[in-house]
Design a protein around this motif. Sequence first.
Motif, PDB file in Angstrom:
ATOM      1  N   PRO A  83       0.768  -1.180   0.046  1.00 46.61           N
ATOM      2  CA  PRO A  83       0.095  -0.049   0.074  1.00 46.61           C
ATOM      3  C   PRO A  83       0.909   1.086   0.142  1.00 46.61           C
ATOM      4  CG  PRO A  83      -0.638  -1.663   1.520  1.00 46.61           C
ATOM      5  CD  PRO A  83       0.490  -2.275   1.322  1.00 46.61           C
ATOM      6  N   ALA A  84       2.027   1.328   0.609  1.00 50.87           N
ATOM      7  CA  ALA A  84       2.765   2.544   1.023  1.00 50.87           C
ATOM      8  C   ALA A  84       3.644   2.645  -0.417  1.00 50.87           C
ATOM      9  CB  ALA A  84       3.992   2.384   1.819  1.00 50.87           C
ATOM     10  N   ILE A  85       3.926   1.638  -0.851  1.00 48.26           N
ATOM     11  CA  ILE A  85       4.634   1.774  -2.378  1.00 48.26           C
ATOM     12  C   ILE A  85       3.693   2.181  -3.381  1.00 48.26           C
ATOM     13  CG2 ILE A  85       5.782   0.312  -4.261  1.00 48.26           C
ATOM     14  CD1 ILE A  85       6.925  -1.373  -2.224  1.00 48.26           C
ATOM     15  N   ALA A  86       2.603   1.845  -3.385  1.00 48.49           N
ATOM     16  CA  ALA A  86       1.460   2.031  -4.296  1.00 48.49           C
ATOM     17  C   ALA A  86       0.999   3.685  -4.171  1.00 48.49           C
ATOM     18  CB  ALA A  86       0.396   1.450  -4.376  1.00 48.49           C
ATOM     19  N   SER A  87       0.918   4.094  -3.243  1.00 48.28           N
ATOM     20  CA  SER A  87       0.828   5.377  -2.805  1.00 48.28           C
ATOM     21  C   SER A  87       1.780   6.384  -3.275  1.00 48.28           C
ATOM     22  CB  SER A  87       0.337   5.815  -1.484  1.00 48.28           C
ATOM     23  OG  SER A  87       0.087   7.073  -1.192  1.00 48.28           O
ATOM     24  N   ASP A 146       2.233   6.391  -7.002  1.00 46.27           N
ATOM     25  CA  ASP A 146       1.031   6.651  -7.711  1.00 46.27           C
ATOM     26  C   ASP A 146       0.672   5.636  -8.795  1.00 46.27           C
ATOM     27  OD1 ASP A 146      -0.901   8.092  -8.480  1.00 46.27           O
ATOM     28  OD2 ASP A 146       0.033   9.038 -10.155  1.00 46.27           O
ATOM     29  N   VAL A 147       0.539   4.294  -8.201  1.00 44.23           N
ATOM     30  CA  VAL A 147       0.106   3.012  -8.828  1.00 44.23           C
ATOM     31  C   VAL A 147      -0.866   2.459  -8.097  1.00 44.23           C
ATOM     32  CG1 VAL A 147       2.146   2.688 -10.423  1.00 44.23           C
ATOM     33  CG2 VAL A 147       2.110   1.537  -8.120  1.00 44.23           C
ATOM     34  N   SER A 148      -1.880   1.300  -8.663  1.00 40.16           N
ATOM     35  CA  SER A 148      -2.758   0.770  -7.873  1.00 40.16           C
ATOM     36  C   SER A 148      -1.865  -0.441  -6.854  1.00 40.16           C
ATOM     37  CB  SER A 148      -3.693   0.039  -8.688  1.00 40.16           C
ATOM     38  OG  SER A 148      -3.205  -1.055  -9.370  1.00 40.16           O
ATOM     39  N   VAL A 149      -2.619  -0.757  -5.969  1.00 38.47           N
ATOM     40  CA  VAL A 149      -2.165  -1.981  -5.289  1.00 38.47           C
ATOM     41  C   VAL A 149      -1.950  -3.345  -6.085  1.00 38.47           C
ATOM     42  CG1 VAL A 149      -2.451  -3.480  -3.040  1.00 38.47           C
ATOM     43  CG2 VAL A 149      -3.079  -0.887  -3.159  1.00 38.47           C
ATOM     44  N   GLY A 150      -2.806  -3.398  -6.897  1.00 37.82           N
ATOM     45  CA  GLY A 150      -2.601  -4.544  -7.692  1.00 37.82           C
ATOM     46  C   GLY A 150      -1.531  -4.263  -8.606  1.00 37.82           C
ATOM     47  N   THR A 151      -1.272  -3.090  -9.237  1.00 33.76           N
ATOM     48  CA  THR A 151       0.083  -2.975  -9.991  1.00 33.76           C
ATOM     49  C   THR A 151       1.223  -3.033  -9.085  1.00 33.76           C
ATOM     50  OG1 THR A 151      -1.439  -1.452 -11.496  1.00 33.76           O
ATOM     51  CG2 THR A 151       1.099  -1.306 -11.493  1.00 33.76           C
ATOM     52  N   ALA A 152       1.066  -2.605  -7.987  1.00 25.52           N
ATOM     53  CA  ALA A 152       2.592  -2.592  -6.947  1.00 25.52           C
ATOM     54  C   ALA A 152       2.780  -4.151  -6.617  1.00 25.52           C
ATOM     55  CB  ALA A 152       2.209  -1.905  -5.780  1.00 25.52           C
ATOM     56  N   GLY A 153       1.705  -5.130  -6.632  1.00 24.66           N
ATOM     57  CA  GLY A 153       1.669  -6.474  -6.444  1.00 24.66           C
ATOM     58  C   GLY A 153       2.616  -7.141  -7.659  1.00 24.66           C
ATOM     59  N   THR A 201      15.305   5.492  -6.544  1.00 22.12           N
ATOM     60  CA  THR A 201      14.426   5.824  -7.651  1.00 22.12           C
ATOM     61  C   THR A 201      13.078   6.256  -7.247  1.00 22.12           C
ATOM     62  OG1 THR A 201      13.545   4.961  -9.618  1.00 22.12           O
ATOM     63  CG2 THR A 201      13.316   3.309  -7.710  1.00 22.12           C
ATOM     64  N   PRO A 202      12.539   7.279  -7.844  1.00 18.55           N
ATOM     65  CA  PRO A 202      11.184   7.656  -7.875  1.00 18.55           C
ATOM     66  C   PRO A 202      10.075   7.071  -8.959  1.00 18.55           C
ATOM     67  CG  PRO A 202      12.578   9.347  -9.193  1.00 18.55           C
ATOM     68  CD  PRO A 202      13.339   8.239  -9.008  1.00 18.55           C
ATOM     69  N   THR A 203      10.813   6.087  -9.474  1.00 16.31           N
ATOM     70  CA  THR A 203       9.949   5.635 -10.717  1.00 16.31           C
ATOM     71  C   THR A 203       9.470   4.151 -10.574  1.00 16.31           C
ATOM     72  OG1 THR A 203      11.019   7.188 -12.107  1.00 16.31           O
ATOM     73  CG2 THR A 203       9.755   5.486 -13.036  1.00 16.31           C
ATOM     74  N   PHE A 204       8.260   3.969 -10.707  1.00 15.95           N
ATOM     75  CA  PHE A 204       7.996   2.445 -10.455  1.00 15.95           C
ATOM     76  C   PHE A 204       8.650   1.658 -11.529  1.00 15.95           C
ATOM     77  CE2 PHE A 204       5.178  -1.131 -11.420  1.00 15.95           C
ATOM     78  CZ  PHE A 204       4.989  -1.594 -10.140  1.00 15.95           C
ATOM     79  N   SER A 205       8.757   2.000 -12.836  1.00 17.22           N
ATOM     80  CA  SER A 205       9.317   1.018 -13.912  1.00 17.22           C
ATOM     81  C   SER A 205      10.793   0.672 -13.565  1.00 17.22           C
ATOM     82  CB  SER A 205       9.327   1.868 -15.087  1.00 17.22           C
ATOM     83  OG  SER A 205      10.000   2.938 -14.901  1.00 17.22           O
ATOM     84  N   LEU A 239      12.028   0.611 -10.227  1.00 14.62           N
ATOM     85  CA  LEU A 239      11.923  -0.122  -9.122  1.00 14.62           C
ATOM     86  C   LEU A 239      11.711  -1.556  -9.456  1.00 14.62           C
ATOM     87  CD1 LEU A 239      11.937  -0.554  -6.033  1.00 14.62           C
ATOM     88  CD2 LEU A 239       9.419  -0.036  -6.020  1.00 14.62           C
ATOM     89  N   LEU A 240      10.705  -1.841 -10.689  1.00 14.46           N
ATOM     90  CA  LEU A 240      10.345  -3.186 -11.216  1.00 14.46           C
ATOM     91  C   LEU A 240      11.701  -3.594 -11.890  1.00 14.46           C
ATOM     92  CD1 LEU A 240       7.695  -4.787 -11.641  1.00 14.46           C
ATOM     93  CD2 LEU A 240       7.726  -3.954 -14.143  1.00 14.46           C
ATOM     94  N   ILE A 241      12.634  -3.027 -12.624  1.00 16.10           N
ATOM     95  CA  ILE A 241      13.504  -3.503 -13.019  1.00 16.10           C
ATOM     96  C   ILE A 241      14.755  -3.907 -12.143  1.00 16.10           C
ATOM     97  CG2 ILE A 241      15.633  -2.844 -14.523  1.00 16.10           C
ATOM     98  CD1 ILE A 241      13.918  -1.097 -16.106  1.00 16.10           C
ATOM     99  N   THR A 242      14.876  -3.183 -11.046  1.00 12.53           N
ATOM    100  CA  THR A 242      15.651  -3.580 -10.120  1.00 12.53           C
ATOM    101  C   THR A 242      15.369  -5.024  -9.179  1.00 12.53           C
ATOM    102  OG1 THR A 242      14.582  -2.236  -8.310  1.00 12.53           O
ATOM    103  CG2 THR A 242      16.264  -1.275  -9.518  1.00 12.53           C
ATOM    104  N   ARG A 243      13.912  -5.054  -9.114  1.00 11.92           N
ATOM    105  CA  ARG A 243      13.416  -6.172  -8.713  1.00 11.92           C
ATOM    106  C   ARG A 243      13.719  -7.493  -9.336  1.00 11.92           C
ATOM    107  NH1 ARG A 243      12.811  -6.704  -3.694  1.00 11.92           N
ATOM    108  NH2 ARG A 243      11.209  -8.142  -3.839  1.00 11.92           N
ATOM    109  N   VAL A 244      13.726  -7.063 -10.655  1.00 10.12           N
ATOM    110  CA  VAL A 244      13.915  -8.357 -11.799  1.00 10.12           C
ATOM    111  C   VAL A 244      15.586  -8.514 -11.378  1.00 10.12           C
ATOM    112  CG1 VAL A 244      14.089  -9.016 -14.100  1.00 10.12           C
ATOM    113  CG2 VAL A 244      11.964  -8.085 -13.269  1.00 10.12           C
ATOM    114  N   LEU A 245      16.118  -7.546 -11.484  1.00  4.53           N
ATOM    115  CA  LEU A 245      17.935  -7.791 -11.459  1.00  4.53           C
ATOM    116  C   LEU A 245      18.206  -8.584 -10.264  1.00  4.53           C
ATOM    117  CD1 LEU A 245      19.122  -4.707 -13.369  1.00  4.53           C
ATOM    118  CD2 LEU A 245      18.909  -7.072 -14.323  1.00  4.53           C
ATOM    119  N   GLY A 246      17.503  -7.879  -9.075  1.00  2.00           N
ATOM    120  CA  GLY A 246      17.906  -8.469  -8.050  1.00  2.00           C
ATOM    121  C   GLY A 246      17.471  -9.928  -7.599  1.00  2.00           C
ATOM    122  N   ALA A 247      16.450 -10.485  -8.420  1.00  7.20           N
ATOM    123  CA  ALA A 247      16.176 -11.666  -8.487  1.00  7.20           C
ATOM    124  C   ALA A 247      16.875 -12.766  -9.161  1.00  7.20           C
ATOM    125  CB  ALA A 247      14.468 -11.985  -8.966  1.00  7.20           C
ATOM    126  N   LEU A 248      17.426 -12.058 -10.265  1.00  4.34           N
ATOM    127  CA  LEU A 248      18.555 -12.895 -10.845  1.00  4.34           C
ATOM    128  C   LEU A 248      19.604 -13.184 -10.096  1.00  4.34           C
ATOM    129  CD1 LEU A 248      18.784 -10.933 -14.636  1.00  4.34           C
ATOM    130  CD2 LEU A 248      17.628 -13.121 -14.015  1.00  4.34           C
TER     131      LEU A 248
END
Length: 385
Positions: free
Chosen positions: A27-31, A34-41, A88-92, A94-103
Amino acid sequence: MPFSLYLLALAVFVMGTSEFMLAGLLPAIASDLDVSVGTAGLLTSAFAVGMVVGAPLMAAFARRWPPRLTLIVCLIVFAGCHVVGALTPTFSVLLITRVLGALANAGFLAVALTTATALVPADRKGRALAVLLSGTTIATVAGVPAGALFGTALGWRSTFWAIAILCVPAVLGVLRGIPRAPSRNGAVPALRRELRELGSPRLVLAMTLGALINGGTFAAFTFLAPVVTEIAGLDAGWVSVALVLFGVGSFLGVTLAGRWSDRHPGLVLGIGGPLLLAGWLTTALVATEPVALLALIFVQGVLSFGVGSTLIARVLYAASGAPTMGGSYATAALNIGAAVGPVLGGIGLGAGLAAPVWVAVGMTGVALGVAAAFRRSVVGSSVVE
């Protein structure tokens, strides 16, 4: 169990905290972004996709490296991704860092699983897996609730900084616990031979069941915060309590499974599986009752990790012909479910906040049906039949 296993578990604790911590931060990340909770998921699914792709990719790329070198490199990359994510201030991004961190996480876990099972006798893979996965369960007990509290008090970015800092003692633990070893050139089977193991029906079955059970667990766990606060009507502070209860249960479940899964997998799956399904169904029906919900969260932690870790041990037994890639197959099985479960749960949110729990019901039910149809193949790879 060798002491080095516990040092590997320390690093798994750090990575597990990162993997699971979003359950209390969505919820905090989504807020903030500026994305929905489902998108943050999708951050959870992105991490899992990175794990699925990264496990075999990293294992194949570094299969002739000394294990200690691979583990350290993966930890350093993992820390760097969290530093970028915290800034980062950008969701995209953050999404990329999650993928790279997952690798990086995938490479670490694949090598750690292979290293852990190589440190023990052939009939104790389940025990070694239990020690290693205890790092993940302790993350849900301590790391994830602490992350949720950090996020509430200091903002969600503080948890990313904390993960990056915790990677430092994890690196030191690997340096201390895993001996320096020469490259394994000539000591491992050809990659093509190890990849052929994926054609084994027993291995495919074990991976499928592990993915289904883990998918159900992640579908419910990822969206636990809105269930606690919106359906049960509890304050945000109770999210941390719920995470602790789930973590304590998961630690108990993986510990018990570690003692029984090597020699009695049929017993664990035959009793634990139906109870897991019944538990998810009951959770969906009584989620409006706070006391019942919290009790069930604990019980489901025990059952989901007990059943899930037993199935991952089946993967390791079935992949015994792939000594350097078997850990990546187990990692992929875990995270295929972790990728699909939250996506299905997020899609279902449109029908109600309890939808992710119903997704868990469905995925667990499918797993039990498949397991019942192929029971001999599921437990047939035991050392003791």
